[in-house]
Design a protein around this motif. Structure first.
Motif, PDB file in Angstrom:
ATOM      1  N   ARG A 142      -5.640   3.902  -9.717  1.00  0.00           N
ATOM      2  CA  ARG A 142      -5.332   2.798 -10.634  1.00  0.00           C
ATOM      3  C   ARG A 142      -5.662   3.169 -12.079  1.00  0.00           C
ATOM      4  O   ARG A 142      -4.893   2.897 -12.999  1.00  0.00           O
ATOM      5  CB  ARG A 142      -6.114   1.547 -10.247  1.00  0.00           C
ATOM      6  N   THR A 172     -13.807   4.899  -6.360  1.00  0.00           N
ATOM      7  CA  THR A 172     -13.116   5.165  -5.104  1.00  0.00           C
ATOM      8  C   THR A 172     -11.772   5.843  -5.395  1.00  0.00           C
ATOM      9  O   THR A 172     -11.328   5.907  -6.552  1.00  0.00           O
ATOM     10  CB  THR A 172     -12.841   3.855  -4.346  1.00  0.00           C
ATOM     11  N   SER A 206      -8.880   4.602  -4.632  1.00  0.00           N
ATOM     12  CA  SER A 206      -8.016   3.554  -5.189  1.00  0.00           C
ATOM     13  C   SER A 206      -8.318   3.312  -6.660  1.00  0.00           C
ATOM     14  O   SER A 206      -7.402   3.177  -7.475  1.00  0.00           O
ATOM     15  CB  SER A 206      -8.184   2.249  -4.413  1.00  0.00           C
ATOM     16  N   ASP A 207      -9.611   3.252  -7.008  1.00  0.00           N
ATOM     17  CA  ASP A 207      -9.992   3.073  -8.411  1.00  0.00           C
ATOM     18  C   ASP A 207      -9.456   4.215  -9.264  1.00  0.00           C
ATOM     19  O   ASP A 207      -8.943   3.992 -10.363  1.00  0.00           O
ATOM     20  CB  ASP A 207     -11.510   3.032  -8.574  1.00  0.00           C
ATOM     21  N   ARG A 237       0.856  -1.184   0.000  1.00  0.00           N
ATOM     22  CA  ARG A 237       0.000   0.000   0.000  1.00  0.00           C
ATOM     23  C   ARG A 237       0.897   1.240   0.000  1.00  0.00           C
ATOM     24  O   ARG A 237       1.219   1.778   1.061  1.00  0.00           O
ATOM     25  CB  ARG A 237      -0.913  -0.002   1.219  1.00  0.00           C
TER      26      ARG A 237
END
Length: 83
Positions: A38, A32, A34-35, A10
Motif C-alpha cells: 500500500r 506488514t 500489505s502495508d 485481494r
C-alpha cells in the motif's frame, strides 16, 4: 489498459526474487507485506499524479522517476543535533 481491482478484493501478485527483496527491505521497518505494498503504491501513484498535474508528462504516460527526497526522522535529527 486494465481496470483496478474492486475495493475489498485481494489482488494476487506473483512474487519474484526482486519483489521479495524489495518487500524485505520495507518490512525491516516493522510494516506488514500489505502495508508495504500500500505504501509503495501510494508513493508512486502520488508521483504520477503530480507529474501529470504539473504537465511534466502527458496524462496517462508513465513518468521516469529519477530522484527521491527523504526527510530525516526525529531520531536521526536529534542524533545529529548532539554532534
Amino acid at each position: 489498459m486494465s481496470t483496478p481491482p474492486k475495493v475489498g478484493s485481494r489482488p494476487s501478485v506473483r512474487v519474484d526474487e526482486e519483489l521479495s527483496d524489495d518487500l524485505a527491505v520495507m518490512m525491516r521497518t516493522g510494516m506488514t507485506v500489505s502495508d508495504a505494498v500500500r505504501h509503495a503504491v501510494s508513493i508512486v501513484a502520488g508521483t504520477y499524479r503530480n507529474a501529470w498535474s504539473m504537465g511534466v508528462v502527458p496524462d496517462g504516460t508513465e513518468p521516469h522517476i529519477t530522484q527521491c527526497l527523504v526527510a530525516p526522522s526525529d531520531a536521526v535529527s536529534d542524533a545529529s543535533d548532539r554532534r
